[in-house]
Design an enzyme around this catalytic site. Sequence first.
Site, mmCIF file in Angstrom:
data_model
loop_
_atom_site.group_PDB
_atom_site.id
_atom_site.type_symbol
_atom_site.label_atom_id
_atom_site.label_comp_id
_atom_site.label_asym_id
_atom_site.label_seq_id
_atom_site.Cartn_x
_atom_site.Cartn_y
_atom_site.Cartn_z
ATOM 1 N N CYS A 65 0.808 -1.219 0.037
ATOM 2 C CA CYS A 65 -0.123 0.071 0.012
ATOM 3 C C CYS A 65 0.828 1.394 -0.066
ATOM 4 O O CYS A 65 1.493 1.308 0.863
ATOM 5 C CB CYS A 65 -0.780 -0.007 1.249
ATOM 6 S SG CYS A 65 -1.778 1.437 1.477
ATOM 7 N N TYR A 196 -5.810 7.348 -8.735
ATOM 8 C CA TYR A 196 -6.853 6.258 -8.162
ATOM 9 C C TYR A 196 -8.141 7.210 -9.089
ATOM 10 O O TYR A 196 -9.179 6.437 -9.097
ATOM 11 C CB TYR A 196 -7.037 6.629 -6.557
ATOM 12 C CG TYR A 196 -6.198 5.493 -5.980
ATOM 13 C CD1 TYR A 196 -6.412 4.331 -5.786
ATOM 14 C CD2 TYR A 196 -4.981 6.051 -5.503
ATOM 15 C CE1 TYR A 196 -5.615 3.521 -5.180
ATOM 16 C CE2 TYR A 196 -3.926 5.264 -5.109
ATOM 17 C CZ TYR A 196 -4.275 4.071 -4.705
ATOM 18 O OH TYR A 196 -3.297 3.148 -4.145
#
Length: 328
Positions: A65, A196
């Site tokens: 992540c 994103y």
Amino acid sequence: MSDDLTPTYTEKGKAFERDMDYIGDRVLAGERSSDPHDAEYGGRDDVQVWPVQPGRYRLVAAPACPWANRSIIVRELLGLTEVISLGKPGPTHDKRSWTFDRDPGGRDPVLGIERLQEAYLNRFPDYPKGITVPAIVEVETKQVVTNDFPWITHDLFFEWREHHRPDAPDLWPEDLREEMEQVMKRVFTEVNNGVYRCGFAGSQEAYDAAYERLWAAMDWLEERLTDRRYLMGEAITEADVRLFTTLVRFDPVYHGHFKCNRNKLTEMPALWGYARDLFQTPGFGETVDFEQIKAHYYVVHTDINPSGIIPQGPELESWRTAHGRERL
């Protein structure tokens, strides 16, 4: 957070919006923040203060992540590895939680839990939100303290100074603070979150707008880094850490998986040299696991990659080639 748990994909026609509502507790050296610019914390009733205490906390951060990778890098740069232990969930997870499937017996060796979710529920039995990384967990009670990722790295610098290594970098230089805040804001909204916004766009129109925003920011960064070694000049700051974790994932993931494909990072001379410069700096490259990064995105994001096939490329050995940034 969209890459902490299987994302709730954007409603069709809508632009992706990140939920920034986290557990806002802080680990402070005193009753008040040590950062004189810290206007966010004003003794709010919903914020509990936890004391700085070596050995009391465990940083749970999945290397896959980018937001967690940020906290791992800062912990390394500041020399806090013997003060705050590190738990590493595996790269893939289900809808419930990150899991410690790569640890012996599938349990974190310090906390003894199988899922990070357990630490959240130990403190909030009815916790209604996603189980995100990074998270600070109190070792004795196995309860989550905070998962507010921007403040975790901020406080590792300002609140744990007594425990930094003697030559730790000044990640928040006072004389550059005002400009740095502006740079970090643009990096977050347009690049860290911008990829994103492209990947999880709910319509062609939302994607097109996100794509234009991302590349406008990438071109700005390319120009900025043409004549300066780091974002703020001659020394590494928190701003560089925040940008690096997106750049290191760009070609392996964001270029194809998130459709950020105007060009590759390797085709932008200043940004590519800058990224390699950081990668080869102690505290950065050793925290990067390309295998876990690719496994996370290509397996967990089933709406984007329903086959679950993980691409073999790109070739990653070039991260260790000469970057030539010393001249700056």
